[in-house]
Design an enzyme around this catalytic site. Structure first.
Site, PDB file in Angstrom:
ATOM      1  N   GLN A  25       0.887  -1.159   0.000  1.00 14.19           N
ATOM      2  CA  GLN A  25       0.000   0.000   0.000  1.00 14.19           C
ATOM      3  C   GLN A  25       0.917   1.198   0.000  1.00 14.19           C
ATOM      4  O   GLN A  25       1.906   1.224   0.716  1.00 14.19           O
ATOM      5  CB  GLN A  25      -0.854   0.030   1.275  1.00 14.19           C
ATOM      6  N   SER A  26       0.576   2.197  -0.794  1.00 17.53           N
ATOM      7  CA  SER A  26       1.522   3.302  -0.984  1.00 17.53           C
ATOM      8  C   SER A  26       1.803   4.086   0.285  1.00 17.53           C
ATOM      9  O   SER A  26       2.922   4.452   0.572  1.00 17.53           O
ATOM     10  CB  SER A  26       0.999   4.266  -2.024  1.00 17.53           C
ATOM     11  N   THR A  27       0.768   4.374   1.049  1.00 18.09           N
ATOM     12  CA  THR A  27       1.002   5.220   2.220  1.00 18.09           C
ATOM     13  C   THR A  27       0.462   4.531   3.452  1.00 18.09           C
ATOM     14  O   THR A  27      -0.369   3.629   3.372  1.00 18.09           O
ATOM     15  CB  THR A  27       0.277   6.569   2.090  1.00 18.09           C
TER      16      THR A  27
END
Ligand SMILES: [Zn+2]
Length: 696
Positions: A25-27
């Site tokens: 997940q990117s962030t």
């Protein structure tokens, strides 16, 4: 097992190798909020099971949760994935959408290449791809490109929206002190009169003095405080009143908002890193030149000063600067002060700056308190003696004998590090052996004996965790190893040590080079004055410390002070000699008072006054009654006082011969010899006065 469900691309050779499930997940916010996606990603493991992978072969790589896919730098999981694929240990790579593996095309193509070489499949929710086959590779490549493009569009859309809002002057930000948003979200002057006044006062004081420090000093002298608006100041939130710092004045003077101008883009942030560079969480922010500010809206909100005033203030600040950007940091510079940039104050711990006294003598000063808050200078020290002492310590530290000791210590440390490492290897070996033992025990047990099998499986799992833990600890242990020194390197180092003093003193060596040499070995130097010495604490690059003491050089007022030995002589002589006699004697002996070259009676008299030395001897002409010369003769006035007669009587008696007197020339003062017998015979019981007009 039904053969029909096995897709043709998936073969037994794939199933025998690992199935790698890559999650990302990117962030961190996505990790927390978007749990649906995370669950879907974990369900990929079920898909691997359905496709025929056995449980121990399925491996989940989820270290990269919260890392952006924009680059592979700092993404441990992705690196691990590439390694496993590259070693041919993976049968397939699972990801939610294959293109999410990497958002950067270069990373993505690299992975595809390796997958093709090692016959590894790429599997997502929609299908199975074999990068070895041309069509699949084309498709995967296209998806990767699209994925990167998507990221680009996303960013542009967000940034575009922000820019459009800024261009209309509607993008909100934290307002500087003295401004507020009103109910309609417009920027207005702070309704608090005190805040407004403080801001106006700051601008007025700067207008008069033209110096930020002068403004700080005036605020400090008047004990005035300056408001600081907390983030998102609402109607009820409190303003904090704090002493004004020079940094704050500069911030305000440089902020165009006070001229009623809306500016967007005063700074630029760069977050991209080069390969090999450490990843940054926050970008690097740089100021943008005024001429290049992208959005500038004049008369946007009420102003504290005009745009012309703002520009003039900026120019004045620029002209005031004594330190330019190019020589701002602690880099070694041309000047003679050896410790420039590495010297710390022993009183307050701040970094000290250098000033040059007449004759190019360096002086180390701790004046940040003064510069920032208009306070006192903490301390200032003459630097030449300190420089000499530190240079000597430096050269002594690199004598061959010292180096021999250092090299021996280095070897001892190395040997110890080797021992530690061996110990670690043994520990790891043992953990691995026990895990292997547990595995064999588990495999040997009859599967029907479930209770035992389960317990042995647990045992095996526990051992594997221990191995993992031990390997992790081993990887994290502080690095102590360095390549060992060979005899030739030792020789070289020792030879260098012999050359160093010559190199240091060589006229061709510049001061900058000496400073650079110094910084190779010394981290910082702390100076604490402790009368009558200065304590110098040197912190070497190895964190070892050396303390030295040098005599504190005399202050300029002290150099003008008369030596204590001369004062002691004066104390003795003053009992029996007049000031003039003492002056003559001192001059004959070659003694000097303070800064000048010769003694005079008045200088002696001043010294006696300053050090409160009483004179046991009446002074020369014009002295008070009782004035007596060194040879014991009295002045006419003194004799008159002793004999209770008028001065004119004394003159009569001298002329008549009743008193014996000497006179350098006619009409010069007489010096009269008085003995106790003479005083007894001539002394009158009470003072006889002649009529006033007769006295002279
Ligand atoms: Zn200080």
């Amino acid at each position: 097992m039904s053969i029909l469900t096995v897709p043709p691309k998936l073969r037994d050779t794939h199933l025998q190798r690992q199935a790698l499930i890559y999650l990302r997940q990117s962030t961190l916010i996505q990790v927390r909020e978007n749990t649906g996606s995370t669950t879907r990603q974990y369900q990929l493991a079920d898909r691997a099971r359905q496709l025929g992978w056995l449980e121990p072969q399925i491996r989940i790589l989820d270290q990269d949760q919260g890392c952006s896919g924009a680059s592979s730098v700092g993404r441990e999981g992705f690196e691990q994935l590439v390694t496993e694929v590259g070693l041919g240990r993976a049968g397939a790579v699972f990801s939610l959408e294959a293109s999410r593996l990497a958002r950067s095309c270069s990373d993505w193509y690299r992975l595809l290449e390796i997958c093709a070489l090692t016959d590894t499949l790429v599997i997502d929710e929609e299908g199975i791809y074999d990068p070895g086959q041309y069509n699949d590779r084309l498709l995967l490549g296209f998806r990767g490109t699209m994925s990167e493009a998507e990221l680009h569009w996303l960013r542009n859309r967000l940034l575009g929206g922000k820019l459009a809002k800024a261009a209309r002057g509607e993008l909100r930000w934290h307002l500087p002190t003295g401004y507020c948003y009103d109910a309609a979200q417009r920027i207005v002057l702070d309704p608090d009169e005190a805040v407004q006044q403080a801001v106006r006062l700051l601008f007025t004081l700067f207008e008069h003095s033209g110096s930020a420090l002068a403004v700080v000093k005036q605020f400090a002298a008047q004990r005035l405080r300056f408001p600081t608006a907390p983030w998102e100041r609402g109607a009820n939130s409190e303003v904090r009143w704090q002493p004004l710092s020079s940094e704050r004045v500069l911030q305000i003077l440089h902020n165009p908002a006070y001229a009623g101008v809306y500016v967007y883009g005063r700074t630029q942030t760069r977050t991209r890193t080069l390969p090999g560079e450490a990843p940054r969480l926050k970008g690097r922010t740089r100021p943008v030149k005024l001429a290049e500010w992208p959005i500038l809206l004049f008369d946007h909100h009420p102003a504290y000063l005009t745009w012309e005033q703002f520009l003039r203030n900026r120019q004045r600040l620029e002209d005031n600067r004594t330190v330019r950007d190019e020589d701002r940091c602690g880099a070694a510079r041309e000047g003679g002060a050896l410790l420039q940039g590495v010297v710390l104050c022993g009183r307050c711990g701040r970094r000290m700056t250098v000033r040059y006294l007449p004759g190019n003598i360096p002086s180390y000063e701790c004046n940040q308190q003064h510069k920032q808050w208009g306070g006192k200078t903490c301390q200032s020290l003459r630097g030449d003696g300190v420089d000499r002492a530190v240079a000597q310590a430096l050269l002594e530290a690199i004598t061959p004998a010292q180096l021999e000791i250092a090299l021996a210590t280095f070897e001892a440390v190395e040997a110890q590090a080797r021992q530690f490492d061996q110990q670690w290897q043994r520990q790891l070996e043992r953990a691995r052996y026990e895990a292997e033992l547990a595995r064999r025990r588990y495999l040997a047990v009859d599967p029907d004996n479930r209770l035992v099998a389960r317990r042995l499986e647990q045992d095996w799992n526990a051992r594997l965790t221990e191995v993992e833990q031990a390997e992790r600890d081993y990887a994290r242990r502080p690095a102590t190893q360095r390549p060992p020194l060979g005899p030739r390197e030792r020789e070289k180092i020792l030879a260098l040590a012999q050359d160093l003093p010559a190199l240091w003193h060589a006229p061709t060596t510049t001061q900058t080079q000496r400073k650079q040499l110094l910084r190779l070995l010394i981290q910082d130097v702390t100076l604490s004055p402790q009368d009558p010495v200065i304590r110098i604490a040197i912190r070497w690059q190895t964190n070892a410390c050396t303390t030295l003491e040098v005599t504190r050089p005399l202050r300029s007022c002290e150099t003008r002070r008369t030596a204590p030995a001369v004062l002691a002589r004066l104390r003795v002589l003053a009992r029996t000699h007049t000031d003039a006699q003492i002056a003559a004697q001192f001059n004959a002996e070659g003694l000097t008072p303070g800064a000048s070259h010769t003694f005079t009676a008045s200088k002696v008299s001043w010294l006696r006054y300053a050090y409160q030395i009483p004179s046991g001897c009446p002074q020369g002409p014009g002295a008070c009654p009782g004035g007596q010369r060194g040879d014991g003769r009295y002045s006419a006035k003194a004799a008159a006082a002793l004999l209770n007669v008028d001065v004119s009587t004394i003159a009569d008696w001298c002329q008549s011969g009743r008193l014996e007197a000497v006179q350098t020339a006619p009409h010069r003062p007489r010096w009269i010899r008085l003995t106790p017998e003479i005083i007894n015979t001539l002394r009158r019981p009470y003072r006889q006065r002649k009529p006033r007009h007769h006295t002279d």
